[in-house]
Write a protein that holds these residues in place. Sequence first.
Motif, PDB file in Angstrom:
ATOM      1  N   GLU A 238      63.333 -10.181  20.469  1.00 35.04           N
ATOM      2  CA  GLU A 238      62.203  -9.755  19.642  1.00 35.04           C
ATOM      3  C   GLU A 238      61.118 -10.820  19.604  1.00 35.04           C
ATOM      4  O   GLU A 238      59.917 -10.505  19.631  1.00 35.04           O
ATOM      5  CB  GLU A 238      62.684  -9.435  18.226  1.00 35.04           C
ATOM      6  CG  GLU A 238      63.555  -8.188  18.131  1.00 35.04           C
ATOM      7  CD  GLU A 238      64.045  -7.933  16.718  1.00 35.04           C
ATOM      8  OE1 GLU A 238      63.732  -8.754  15.828  1.00 35.04           O
ATOM      9  OE2 GLU A 238      64.745  -6.922  16.505  1.00 35.04           O
ATOM     10  N   LEU A 239      61.507 -12.086  19.568  1.00 32.13           N
ATOM     11  CA  LEU A 239      60.529 -13.176  19.569  1.00 32.13           C
ATOM     12  C   LEU A 239      59.747 -13.203  20.874  1.00 32.13           C
ATOM     13  O   LEU A 239      58.521 -13.382  20.878  1.00 32.13           O
ATOM     14  CB  LEU A 239      61.246 -14.515  19.349  1.00 32.13           C
ATOM     15  CG  LEU A 239      60.355 -15.774  19.362  1.00 32.13           C
ATOM     16  CD1 LEU A 239      59.296 -15.685  18.277  1.00 32.13           C
ATOM     17  CD2 LEU A 239      61.208 -17.021  19.195  1.00 32.13           C
ATOM     18  N   ASN A 240      60.442 -13.009  21.993  1.00 30.08           N
ATOM     19  CA  ASN A 240      59.747 -12.984  23.283  1.00 30.08           C
ATOM     20  C   ASN A 240      58.771 -11.819  23.371  1.00 30.08           C
ATOM     21  O   ASN A 240      57.646 -11.968  23.879  1.00 30.08           O
ATOM     22  CB  ASN A 240      60.768 -12.902  24.427  1.00 30.08           C
ATOM     23  CG  ASN A 240      61.531 -14.190  24.620  1.00 30.08           C
ATOM     24  OD1 ASN A 240      61.035 -15.268  24.278  1.00 30.08           O
ATOM     25  ND2 ASN A 240      62.741 -14.110  25.150  1.00 30.08           N
TER      26      ASN A 240
ATOM     27  N   HIS B 155      54.667 -12.075  23.869  1.00 28.78           N
ATOM     28  CA  HIS B 155      53.921 -11.354  24.907  1.00 28.78           C
ATOM     29  C   HIS B 155      52.842 -10.470  24.285  1.00 28.78           C
ATOM     30  O   HIS B 155      51.732 -10.364  24.815  1.00 28.78           O
ATOM     31  CB  HIS B 155      54.882 -10.506  25.739  1.00 28.78           C
ATOM     32  CG  HIS B 155      55.788 -11.297  26.618  1.00 28.78           C
ATOM     33  ND1 HIS B 155      55.350 -12.365  27.383  1.00 28.78           N
ATOM     34  CD2 HIS B 155      57.125 -11.194  26.871  1.00 28.78           C
ATOM     35  CE1 HIS B 155      56.364 -12.871  28.058  1.00 28.78           C
ATOM     36  NE2 HIS B 155      57.460 -12.179  27.765  1.00 28.78           N
ATOM     37  N   ARG B 156      53.171  -9.837  23.169  1.00 30.12           N
ATOM     38  CA  ARG B 156      52.200  -8.979  22.502  1.00 30.12           C
ATOM     39  C   ARG B 156      51.013  -9.780  21.979  1.00 30.12           C
ATOM     40  O   ARG B 156      49.855  -9.368  22.107  1.00 30.12           O
ATOM     41  CB  ARG B 156      52.886  -8.233  21.354  1.00 30.12           C
ATOM     42  CG  ARG B 156      51.978  -7.285  20.583  1.00 30.12           C
ATOM     43  CD  ARG B 156      51.354  -6.237  21.491  1.00 30.12           C
ATOM     44  NE  ARG B 156      50.519  -5.309  20.753  1.00 30.12           N
ATOM     45  CZ  ARG B 156      49.651  -4.496  21.315  1.00 30.12           C
ATOM     46  NH1 ARG B 156      49.496  -4.508  22.634  1.00 30.12           N
ATOM     47  NH2 ARG B 156      48.924  -3.673  20.591  1.00 30.12           N
ATOM     48  N   LEU B 157      51.279 -10.941  21.389  1.00 27.50           N
ATOM     49  CA  LEU B 157      50.201 -11.790  20.896  1.00 27.50           C
ATOM     50  C   LEU B 157      49.310 -12.271  22.038  1.00 27.50           C
ATOM     51  O   LEU B 157      48.085 -12.324  21.904  1.00 27.50           O
ATOM     52  CB  LEU B 157      50.785 -12.989  20.140  1.00 27.50           C
ATOM     53  CG  LEU B 157      51.390 -12.688  18.769  1.00 27.50           C
ATOM     54  CD1 LEU B 157      52.034 -13.937  18.192  1.00 27.50           C
ATOM     55  CD2 LEU B 157      50.323 -12.152  17.815  1.00 27.50           C
ATOM     56  N   ALA B 158      49.925 -12.631  23.170  1.00 28.17           N
ATOM     57  CA  ALA B 158      49.138 -13.049  24.330  1.00 28.17           C
ATOM     58  C   ALA B 158      48.244 -11.921  24.822  1.00 28.17           C
ATOM     59  O   ALA B 158      47.084 -12.140  25.201  1.00 28.17           O
ATOM     60  CB  ALA B 158      50.067 -13.534  25.446  1.00 28.17           C
ATOM     61  N   GLU B 159      48.781 -10.696  24.813  1.00 32.42           N
ATOM     62  CA  GLU B 159      47.981  -9.547  25.236  1.00 32.42           C
ATOM     63  C   GLU B 159      46.843  -9.276  24.260  1.00 32.42           C
ATOM     64  O   GLU B 159      45.711  -8.979  24.669  1.00 32.42           O
ATOM     65  CB  GLU B 159      48.878  -8.315  25.359  1.00 32.42           C
ATOM     66  CG  GLU B 159      48.155  -7.045  25.764  1.00 32.42           C
ATOM     67  CD  GLU B 159      47.559  -7.098  27.154  1.00 32.42           C
ATOM     68  OE1 GLU B 159      46.731  -6.232  27.481  1.00 32.42           O
ATOM     69  OE2 GLU B 159      47.924  -8.020  27.922  1.00 32.42           O
ATOM     70  N   LEU B 160      47.105  -9.409  22.969  1.00 33.00           N
ATOM     71  CA  LEU B 160      46.053  -9.211  21.977  1.00 33.00           C
ATOM     72  C   LEU B 160      44.959 -10.269  22.103  1.00 33.00           C
ATOM     73  O   LEU B 160      43.771  -9.966  21.956  1.00 33.00           O
ATOM     74  CB  LEU B 160      46.649  -9.235  20.567  1.00 33.00           C
ATOM     75  CG  LEU B 160      47.541  -8.046  20.196  1.00 33.00           C
ATOM     76  CD1 LEU B 160      48.163  -8.268  18.818  1.00 33.00           C
ATOM     77  CD2 LEU B 160      46.737  -6.749  20.218  1.00 33.00           C
ATOM     78  N   GLU B 161      45.352 -11.510  22.377  1.00 34.25           N
ATOM     79  CA  GLU B 161      44.358 -12.560  22.583  1.00 34.25           C
ATOM     80  C   GLU B 161      43.515 -12.272  23.814  1.00 34.25           C
ATOM     81  O   GLU B 161      42.297 -12.493  23.813  1.00 34.25           O
ATOM     82  CB  GLU B 161      45.055 -13.913  22.725  1.00 34.25           C
ATOM     83  CG  GLU B 161      45.669 -14.429  21.433  1.00 34.25           C
ATOM     84  CD  GLU B 161      46.404 -15.734  21.636  1.00 34.25           C
ATOM     85  OE1 GLU B 161      46.449 -16.208  22.791  1.00 34.25           O
ATOM     86  OE2 GLU B 161      46.923 -16.279  20.643  1.00 34.25           O
ATOM     87  N   ARG B 162      44.142 -11.773  24.876  1.00 33.95           N
ATOM     88  CA  ARG B 162      43.390 -11.434  26.079  1.00 33.95           C
ATOM     89  C   ARG B 162      42.403 -10.308  25.802  1.00 33.95           C
ATOM     90  O   ARG B 162      41.239 -10.366  26.214  1.00 33.95           O
ATOM     91  CB  ARG B 162      44.349 -11.028  27.198  1.00 33.95           C
ATOM     92  CG  ARG B 162      43.676 -10.819  28.547  1.00 33.95           C
ATOM     93  CD  ARG B 162      44.647 -10.222  29.548  1.00 33.95           C
ATOM     94  NE  ARG B 162      44.987  -8.851  29.213  1.00 33.95           N
ATOM     95  CZ  ARG B 162      44.215  -7.807  29.528  1.00 33.95           C
ATOM     96  NH1 ARG B 162      43.075  -7.980  30.168  1.00 33.95           N
ATOM     97  NH2 ARG B 162      44.592  -6.593  29.196  1.00 33.95           N
TER      98      ARG B 162
END
Length: 254
Positions: free
Chosen positions: A81-83, A87-94
Amino acid sequence: MTKIEDRRPAGLGPGAAPIGASGGGARPIAVTATQAATPPQTVAQPAATATVMGIPEPELTPRVRDAIMRLMGEVDQLRNELNRTRHRLAELERLADRDTLTPLYNRRAFVRELSRAMAHVERYNRPSCLIYFDLNGLKEINDKYGHAAGDAALIQVGQILLDNTREVDVIARLGGDEYGVILSETDAQQGREKADQLAEAIRRRPLHWEGKSLPLDAAYGVYPLKPGEDPGSALAAADQMMYSHKLARRAARA
């Protein structure tokens, strides 16, 4: 490669006599009867004990083992779940950095990258340039052919800028029909030459829309980045230079 030297007592070389030896041979060492009769003592070694997560095997009852297995499963689930969250946070930042229409950065991301470029100029005293583009005639395209045609023009210009710049350069749609380009390791003269090449690339590729060929054109301003300057001031200066360029072109056509 550095090696560890053969470490011998000082003064001894290969073949040297041990300390206390005389030229007539080694002196014998006396051994008493008590010493000879005493058997060598051995130190008992601890018996190896298998453990699971620090728990000795004898204590691993079925209930304890089941609890450990459940705990390990929960840890794996939390790790997964942490991984996924990362990944979701990285996608949102992008996505937060991307323009909603074109394949470019948005203004927010561009200002951040401009700040970094200006810090690089100040620290290393290396030139960089800011180019401010304004797409001419977009209002006429929107009015005559609709906003879908205007959006297609904006997307095409953004792709042209991407196709004709380097990986290290930063390209963004600043809003409406305005674009920004940061050219690293580029002085003012090189920046003007590159800006003219980009404007020519835009002119050479008209927008093909519903069987019609719609010409595209852009005015630009080139501003060399200066140490210690505010990004907003640099953008305003480049914008003003773009407007002066637009007026000069209009006057030349009149």
